[in-house]
Design a protein around this motif. Structure first.
Motif, PDB file in Angstrom:
ATOM      1  N   LYS A 262      33.753  53.400  25.430  1.00 53.52           N
ATOM      2  CA  LYS A 262      34.484  53.687  24.078  1.00 53.52           C
ATOM      3  C   LYS A 262      34.484  55.112  23.571  1.00 53.52           C
ATOM      4  N   ASN A 263      33.729  55.862  24.213  1.00 55.26           N
ATOM      5  CA  ASN A 263      33.838  57.305  23.561  1.00 55.26           C
ATOM      6  C   ASN A 263      34.356  58.124  24.431  1.00 55.26           C
ATOM      7  N   VAL A 264      35.061  57.849  25.504  1.00 51.90           N
ATOM      8  CA  VAL A 264      36.151  58.615  26.135  1.00 51.90           C
ATOM      9  C   VAL A 264      37.440  58.231  25.911  1.00 51.90           C
ATOM     10  N   LEU A 265      38.112  59.326  25.576  1.00 54.45           N
ATOM     11  CA  LEU A 265      39.692  59.399  25.120  1.00 54.45           C
ATOM     12  C   LEU A 265      40.481  59.450  26.271  1.00 54.45           C
TER      13      LEU A 265
ATOM     14  N   SER B 198      46.903  57.980  28.930  1.00 52.10           N
ATOM     15  CA  SER B 198      47.833  57.390  29.897  1.00 52.10           C
ATOM     16  C   SER B 198      47.358  56.021  30.054  1.00 52.10           C
ATOM     17  N   GLY B 199      48.353  55.209  30.467  1.00 57.64           N
ATOM     18  CA  GLY B 199      48.257  53.795  30.729  1.00 57.64           C
ATOM     19  C   GLY B 199      47.401  53.539  31.719  1.00 57.64           C
ATOM     20  N   ALA B 200      47.315  54.446  32.896  1.00 61.70           N
ATOM     21  CA  ALA B 200      46.776  54.208  34.100  1.00 61.70           C
ATOM     22  C   ALA B 200      45.203  54.695  33.927  1.00 61.70           C
ATOM     23  N   MET B 201      44.827  55.447  33.249  1.00 65.00           N
ATOM     24  CA  MET B 201      43.585  55.568  32.722  1.00 65.00           C
ATOM     25  C   MET B 201      42.745  54.488  32.150  1.00 65.00           C
TER      26      MET B 201
END
Length: 169
Positions: A135-138, A141-144
């Motif tokens: 939740k804390n990673v921004l 891209s849709g792939a990520m």
């Protein structure tokens, strides 16, 4: 302090109080468990042979309900097997009676310090688990976002997962 033998209880209680510890008394395992419902403690020092519930069962029940509480088992009938059983259930140490007061105080201090370290370690682990989540990673891209969804779906599995693919740089 869980001890049913007054001859051993009173000198032990005095030695701990002189060393600066507040001592709560219980004459049985059941009484000790009841005391822990109403009182906070840093350490339980329990005899192995008690009326009713024995010291090993006391360790089992106490560690189930109070995992951070340090427990030290005392006995006049020490065997390697009973020491191993107590330690396996979570006892911090094992004392064979009779023992000297300096030995007791070292064991008590070490057991409390170990318990405090374990509690601090668990608190740090909980804090890190809350802080370092997906939740804390921004990501934009849709792939990520798809990778994050895949990670969430396998995060609780007890297995190794290999994610492979191509980078679309």
């Amino acid at each position: 302090l869980v001890e049913d033998d007054d001859i051993f209880l009173r000198p032990l209680q005095r030695s701990l109080e002189v060393a600066g510890y507040d001592v709560l008394l219980a004459a049985s395992g059941e009484e000790a468990i009841d005391v822990l419902k109403h009182e906070d403690a840093d350490l339980m020092l329990t005899d192995k042979r008690l009326p009713g519930m024995d010291g090993v069962e006391v360790v089992r029940r106490v560690k189930a309900e109070h995992p951070d509480l340090a427990v030290v088992v005392m006995t006049a009938y020490g065997t390697i097997e009973s020491a191993v059983d107590s330690m396996r259930l979570g006892a911090a140490d094992y004392l064979v009676k009779p023992f000297e007061v300096p030995e007791l105080l070292i064991v008590v201090r070490n057991a409390i310090e170990l318990s405090e370290l374990r509690a601090a370690s668990r608190a740090t682990l909980r804090r890190n688990q809350e802080r370092f989540t997906l939740k804390n990673v921004l990501a934009r891209s849709g792939a990520m976002h798809e990778v994050f969804e895949l990670l969430r779906s396998v995060a609780d599995l007890d297995t190794t997962v290999l994610i492979y693919g191509e980078t679309g740089v």
